[in-house]
Design an enzyme around this catalytic site. Structure first.
Site: not given
Lengths: 721, 721
Positions: B311-313
C-alpha cells in the site's frame, strides 16, 4: 346546441338505434368498419357516408395473376455460429411461411448478402450457395466460430393488417390478402382502374377513407403466428428489385441489402438514420406522394372527398414530410391514444380538416357486462382535451360495433356530453391562436418529420424502455407552450430557430432521440452551448447529448452541470449531494417518479442545484450557464405531477419564472388556456376529483375557485377602459 | 499450544501490559506504528522487533536542498469553455497548494499540453502563454464555445499519506514531508546512505518494515483539503521530466502528457490500458525493482529481514508483476479487509512469508465506551478465515494503540482465541494443497498483474459502482476452487490456459474488467466461443463481453443466450419471460440480491433457461452452447447467499453438477475444505448463529451435523483398505 363534427360507426340491421344515437350525439357522418356493412337505410340519413377503401390488397384474383408484383421486403436470417468450415443457414427459420416467401425469381447472388457478423465483412458470392428446396444457404471456407447471417429478399404474401386481424380474431376461411406493389406496371394500372369503377359504383359515398395507400409499416410474424417484428415507421415493406433499380437511377448510387437490414435493426426509428436511409425515405415519399395524388385526383373528379387513415399502409405519406402537401388530401383521421397522438393528428398541415378516432373502441374487450366503459372514455377524453385546448381536431369519431355500445346507456349519455363539450370548445377556439407562454423545441435526429412521434415503437403501445420519455410529449401536448421539432442537421446547418425559449433533448444514449455520434459534431455542440450561454434553456432527460468523448459522456455536461459516471472516473471524488431545499422547479413536489430513471448521474461542481438526490445519484438538477440554464431529469413518465414538473422546468430553463403566475393555477391538477383574440380563458380540471385552486389571470388578479371533476370553465374578459 | 506468527503493536510506558498480551496472544514480534515509539524494555522481550521505515520522505532538510528532485505528477486543469477568442485557464483551481506546485523549472512549451477537448486537438504552443504569477494559461485564437484544458506538470510537495493522516487527525505544527525521487542522483544516493547509517543505528531491529518504497499511489487533495482523486493503482506520482527522458531512451518513443492525463481519467484501472501506459508501467516496475533491491540488499547485509507493506508507496512493486521477484523481499504485509484482500496477500509469490494486518485497528473509532469491538473482529475473522482455509497467511498482526485495546478485556480474550485458531489452521494446512473442485479464471484486461484486485478504486473502500462486482472475488476467495487471473492479450496470444473449467468476465461495459473494444477482436471471441463450445463454462456478470457491434451488445450473446436491449431492437418482440422453476443453480434460493443489477437484459430464444425475471428483464439465466454453458448474472454483491449462488453457477457452467455433493454441505452458511494429503476436512460455520447441515464427504457418505456459531470442525479420514 350545435351539432355535427362527429363520425359514427354503424352496421346492418341497426337503423333505428343508429338514428337515435346520431341525433343524441349530433353525428353528421357515418362510416363502415373492417367487418361491418352499412344498412342501406342508413345511407339515406342526413349524414355524410364514409367508405373504407383499401388500395393495395383485397384483390387476390389480380394479385395471383401477377406474383412478380407482390410486395417485397429484406429479411435477416438467424445469426449462425460456424462450428466448422461449412455453415448451413436455414434462413426462413423464425418466419411465418404464410406471410413470407423467399424471392427466387431474382438472382440471389445479385440481391442477397451473406455477412460475417464477427467482422462485418460481406462473403464473396462464390463462397456460398442457395438451396431453394430447403431454403438453406451453405457457406464454404467459413472461419470457425465466426457468426454468419443471410440477408434475403422475400415476397410478402399476406397483408400485415389483415394477418393481424385474422389471427387475433381467429377468423376462419378468409383468403389471405396478397399485397401488390404500385411500383409495378400492372398493379399501378389496376389500382387506378379499380378506383375509377368503384367511385362509379358507390354514388352514396361522400368521403373515401383510404386505409391507407401503398405500403404497410414493417410488421412480420413468427412461425407461431405471433408478432416477430413491428416498427410503425418502418420502410421495410417498400423495397423491391424495381425500387432498388429506380433508386439507383434517381440518386446515382446503389443500395446494399445491409442498408435495409441494418445489422438486424431494420433502420429502427431509434437508430440515427444513415444518409442512405434518409435518401431512401425521400425517394419513397416522393414516389408515394405522386401515386397517392393520382388516386386522390380521381376521388375529387368524382365529386367526393379523400381522407386518409394515419396508420397501417401509411408509409411514404408521412404528413410532416416534404411531399405530403402534393397528395392533396382533404383530411387525415387517426387514432387518439392521448394528447400526444391527438397533436400528431391535429397539427398536420395542408389538410382541410383532421379527425380523431377516440377510445374506447366498441369491442367486447371493454364493452362486457360488469365493466363501465365510461371510465376509459373519461380518462381518454381528459388527456385528449388538454391537447384539444391547444390545437383542436375538427372532428371526432368512434369505431367498432355500435350495437355493442348501445347496450351501455351511461356510456351513450357520456359521449353525448363529450360531443357537446368538444363542439363547444371547437366553435370557441378554432382559428384562434392560444396564448403561448414559451416556445419549446424538441431536438433529435428526425426533427419535424417525426413531429409528436418520438420514442414510439408501435402506435401508442407501452414499452419499458420508452414510457419514461413518452411523458414528455404527452405533457407538452396540452401545455400553453408552442412545440416544434427540430433536427440536429437543421441546427448544424442553420442554427437554433429564432424565438425558441427552451430546447429539450431526451433519450437513451446512442439512440436517434438522444443523438449519439451527432454530439461529436463541433458545430452542433458549439451552437447549442452558445445559444444557452446567451440565454437559452436546455432540458436534458435520460442520457442527453451523450457520447463518450474526450473525458465526458454528456457532451453538454458543462451546461447541465452534471454528467454520468461510466466507471472511468470513480477515482475522482464526488462530493455534491446536497439538495437545494427551496427551488422554483420543485415547489409543488414532494415525491418524484422518474420511471425507469437513470443511474450514476453526478454533479460536476458546487454550482449545480441538485433538486433530487437518492440512491447516491442525481435525478433532477438545474445549472446556470452564462445567461442561460440547463435542467437535467432522469426520466419523465406521464402523470399530472410530472406535467407540472416539466412545466415549471420549462419556465425555469427559460428564465421566465416571474411569468409563471399569469394565466395559470396553483393546483397541478388544473390548467389554464387563454385565447387573447377572443378574450376568453378556459380553466380545466384534468382529474376525476373535485379540485380547489388559486387561479391567476394575466392581469395580476388571483382568485380561489373550485372545479368539479373534469370541469372546463370559461372565463370571459372584457375590454378594459 | 503452539505460539508465534503474530505481530503486536506497542507503545511507550506500556511494558507490563505488552508482555501480558504478548504471552496470551502468543506474539513473537512487536512493531511500532505511525505516531508510536516502542518502550526500550519491550525490545528486550523474546520477540522480533519490526521497525517502520520510510524511504522517500521524512527528510525535509535534504528535500529542501534539492527542490528539483521533488516528486512530480501530471495534472489536468478544469475544463474551460471559450466564450470568446481568448480563454484564460487558472489551471491550479481545485488543487491544494500545500500539496501541488506547478513545475516552472522546466520549459512548459515542451512538457505541458493545451488541448481543445471538443475536438481532441493539441493547441500549438505559440497559441498560448503562461503567467507564472497567477498560474494562468491564456489561449489566443480559440474557437468560441469549444472547451479547453491545460495538462501541466507539477511538483508534489507533500507526501500523500502524511497529508492524509495530518489532515484527518488534525495534527498541528508538523512539517509537511516532501517526497523526493529515487530517479534523481542526489536522492538516490541519499536514500542508500541514510539506510546504511540507520541500520547501524538500529541494532535492536530485526525486521525493516518498508512503508513502502518510492512512489505513492495517485492521491491528491482539493482546495478544501479534502480528497480530490484517489487511485490505489495509479502511476501518476512516478512521472518526472527525467522519467520521460529515460522512458524515451528505454522504449524508443516519447510519451505525451496525454498519456498520463488520459482525458482526465489518469489511466484509471477501469480503463482499458493503452499500449503506452502498459509500456510505462513496465518501465517503472523494472526501475523500482532494481532500486528496491539495492535497499533490500543493504538490509540483508546488516543481518536483518526486509518486509514490505502492500500500500501507500507501493507503486512499481506490484507483487504479481514480472519484476517483483528481483527485489528479494523476505515478506509482504498488508491490510485484510476480507477474503479477497487476504488472498491478494497470501497468494503473493517469491516471498518467504506473508502477514495480514487484521481489523479492527486499535483506534478510538471502534474502541470507545459502549461499543463491542469483538463484533467487528469476529466478522472480519469469518470472512478472512474462508480465504485462509484456501491459502493461509503465515502471520497475522494488529495495528494502532495497544493501550486502547487493553481496556476491552473481552476483546483481548477473543483475539487470544483467534490467534490460537489461526495457528491451528496454519500448522495443519500450511504447505498442503487443498482439494480443488474447479479451476476458475477471471478474465479481464489486466490478468495476473491485478490478481485479487479487480473492480477496486481505493483499497477496500465501497463504491456504488463496484460492490456488485466485488462480491465475485470475495466469494471466490474462500471457495474450494482454484482461481487464476488471465488477460485478453494472453487469450489472444495463447488461448485459454489448460485445465480451466470456468471463465468469469464481469463488469460494466467498456471498463477494463468487462473489456470494451477487446471484444471486437475476432481472435478473442472465436477462442472463447470455441472453448465453451467444446465444454467450457462462461459466467458473465453485469455487461460481459459488451461492445456494440454488428447487431449485438454482448459479443458472446449466443453463448449466454441473452443480450442487453440498447433501444435499437425494441421492434423485435421479446417473448421469453418464463422462469425455469427447478434448476441446479437456484436450488437454494428464493430471493435474490443483484446489487446495482443490470437493466434490459433479455433472452434471445427459447433455449435460454431464465432463472430470475422481474421488472420485465432477466437477471439470472443459463444457456447451453455446444458441450459448454454460459451463465448470466446481473450482479453479485457479496453475501453468503450470493457466494452459494456463484458456487452452484460454477459447477453448473462446468457441467459438474454431479460432483456438487462431494466435500460439501447442504447449508449455504457452512463450507467444507478438504486436504487430501493429510486426509483431513474442515467444516466451517461462516455465520454468527448455530447452523445445522447435511455434510457430504468425498466418498459418498452423508451425515447431519450441527455447528456452533463460527465453529471450525476438523474431520479426520484414515486410509481405507
Amino acid at each position: 346546441m350545435q351539432k355535427g363534427r362527429l363520425t359514427l360507426p354503424s352496421e346492418e340491421n341497426f337503423y333505428e338505434e343508429t338514428k337515435e344515437i346520431m341525433e343524441r350525439w349530433g353525428a353528421d357522418a357515418i362510416r363502415d368498419s373492417d367487418g361491418t356493412t352499412l344498412d342501406e337505410k342508413v345511407k339515406s340519413l342526413p349524414v355524410n357516408i364514409y367508405s373504407t377503401y383499401f388500395v393495395a390488397r383485397g384483390h387476390n384474383e389480380f394479385a395471383e395473376e401477377h406474383p412478380e408484383e407482390t410486395q417485397q421486403l429484406y429479411l435477416l436470417s438467424e445469426r449462425t455460429t460456424a462450428t466448422s468450415r461449412t455453415v448451413v443457414i436455414s434462413f426462413m427459420k423464425g418466419y411465418l411461411k404464410e406471410q413470407i416467401k423467399p424471392d427466387y425469381l431474382h438472382n440471389e447472388k445479385k440481391w442477397w448478402e451473406v455477412i460475417d457478423r464477427t467482422t462485418g465483412e460481406v462473403i464473396a458470392t462464390d463462397q456460398w450457395g442457395l438451396d431453394k428446396e430447403t431454403h438453406q444457404v451453405t457457406i464454404q471456407d467459413a472461419t470457425p466460430f465466426h457468426e454468419y447471417t443471410v440477408s434475403f429478399l422475400a415476397y410478402m404474401i399476406w397483408d400485415p393488417t389483415q394477418m393481424y386481424n385474422q389471427i387475433t380474431n381467429d377468423w376462419k376461411n378468409i383468403p389471405h390478402d396478397i399485397p401488390f406493389d404500385v411500383r409495378q406496371p400492372n398493379s399501378n394500372q389496376y389500382m387506378k382502374d379499380y378506383l375509377e369503377q368503384w367511385l362509379i359504383d358507390h354514388p352514396d359515398t361522400d368521403v373515401v377513407r383510404f386505409t391507407t395507400f401503398y405500403y404497410h409499416f414493417t410488421l412480420f410474424f413468427n412461425e407461431e403466428r405471433k408478432e416477430k417484428f413491428v416498427d410503425w415507421f418502418g420502410y421495410g415493406g417498400t423495397v423491391s428489385v424495381k425500387a432498388l433499380i429506380d433508386f439507383e437511377e434517381a440518386k446515382g448510387y446503389r443500395l446494399r441489402p445491409e442498408h435495409f437490414i441494418d445489422q438486424g435493426y431494420y433502420n429502427s426509428t431509434f437508430r440515427n438514420p444513415s444518409k442512405e436511409y434518409l435518401d431512401y425515405i425521400d425517394f419513397i415519399q416522393e414516389f408515394v406522394a405522386k401515386e397517392a395524388k393520382a388516386l386522390v385526383d380521381l376521388v375529387h373528379a368524382a365529386g367526393k372527398e379523400a381522407i386518409m387513415f394515419l396508420g397501417d399502409n401509411w408509409i411514404g405519406t408521412e404528413p410532416y414530410g416534404k411531399y405530403f402537401e402534393r397528395i392533396g388530401m382533404d383530411a387525415v383521421v387517426g387514432s387518439v391514444g392521448g394528447g400526444a397522438t391527438l397533436r400528431m393528428i391535429s397539427d398536420i398541415p395542408h389538410v382541410k380538416y383532421t379527425e380523431g378516432r377516440f377510445l374506447p373502441y366498441f369491442f367486447p374487450d371493454t364493452f362486457y357486462e360488469g365493466n363501465n366503459p365510461v371510465i376509459e372514455a373519461n380518462e381518454n377524453w381528459l388527456t385528449a382535451r388538454r391537447a384539444i385546448m391547444r390545437k383542436p381536431l375538427d372532428r371526432i369519431g368512434y369505431g367498432g360495433y355500435l350495437s355493442l355500445a348501445y347496450q351501455f346507456p351511461d356510456f351513450i349519455s357520456y359521449i353525448e356530453k363529450i360531443a357537446d363539450e368538444f363542439r363547444d370548445i371547437h366553435s370557441t377556439i378554432k382559428e384562434v391562436t392560444p396564448h403561448t407562454a414559451l416556445r419549446v423545441a424538441v431536438l433529435n435526429s428526425w426533427g419535424a418529420l417525426r413531429s409528436w412521434q418520438s420514442h414510439m415503437v408501435a402506435h401508442a403501445l407501452r414499452y419499458k424502455q420508452i414510457y419514461s420519455y413518452q411523458g414528455i410529449l404527452e405533457a407538452l401536448s396540452g401545455m400553453p407552450v408552442d412545440v416544434t421539432f427540430i433536427s440536429f442537421d437543421e441546427v448544424i446547418e442553420s442554427g437554433v430557430p429564432e424565438g425558441i425559449d427552451v430546447i429539450i433533448n431526451a433519450g437513451d444514449a446512442e439512440t436517434s432521440f438522444s443523438g449519439g455520434d451527432y454530439w461529436l459534431n463541433d458545430k452542433l455542440v458549439t451552437t447549442i452551448r452558445e445559444w444557452v450561454y446567451n440565454g437559452g434553456g436546455l432540458i436534458g432527460i435520460g442520457e442527453p447529448t451523450a457520447v463518450h468523448h474526450q473525458g465526458q459522456f454528456f457532451q453538454l455536461s458543462r451546461v447541465f452541470g452534471v454528467d454520468k459516471e461510466l466507471g472511468f472516473s470513480l477515482s475522482t471524488d464526488k462530493y455534491f449531494d446536497q439538495v437545494t431545499p427551496e427551488h422554483f422547479i420543485t415547489k409543488d413536489k414532494t415525491e418524484f417518479d422518474f420511471g425507469e430513471s437513470m443511474k450514476n448521474v453526478y454533479s460536476l461542481n458546487e454550482s449545480t442545484e441538485i433538486l433530487e438526490y437518492s440512491n447516491e445519484e442525481i435525478h433532477l438538477s438545474s445549472h446556470e450557464f452564462g445567461k442561460g440554464r440547463g435542467v437535467y431529469m432522469a426520466g419523465l413518465p406521464f402523470s399530472i405531477e410530472n406535467t407540472r414538473l416539466l412545466y415549471r422546468s420549462l419556465y425555469y430553463a427559460a428564465h421566465k419564472e416571474e411569468e409563471f403566475e399569469k394565466w395559470n393555477v396553483s393546483n397541478p391538477y388544473c390548467e389554464v388556456h387563454y385565447y387573447p383574440e377572443i378574450k376568453k380563458a378556459a380553466i380545466v380540471n384534468n382529474s376525476l376529483e373535485i379540485q380547489e385552486t388559486e387561479y391567476f389571470d394575466g392581469t395580476g388578479n388571483k382568485e380561489s375557485i373550485v372545479l368539479k371533476p373534469s370541469e372546463l370553465r370559461w372565463k370571459e374578459y372584457h375590454d378594459e377602459k
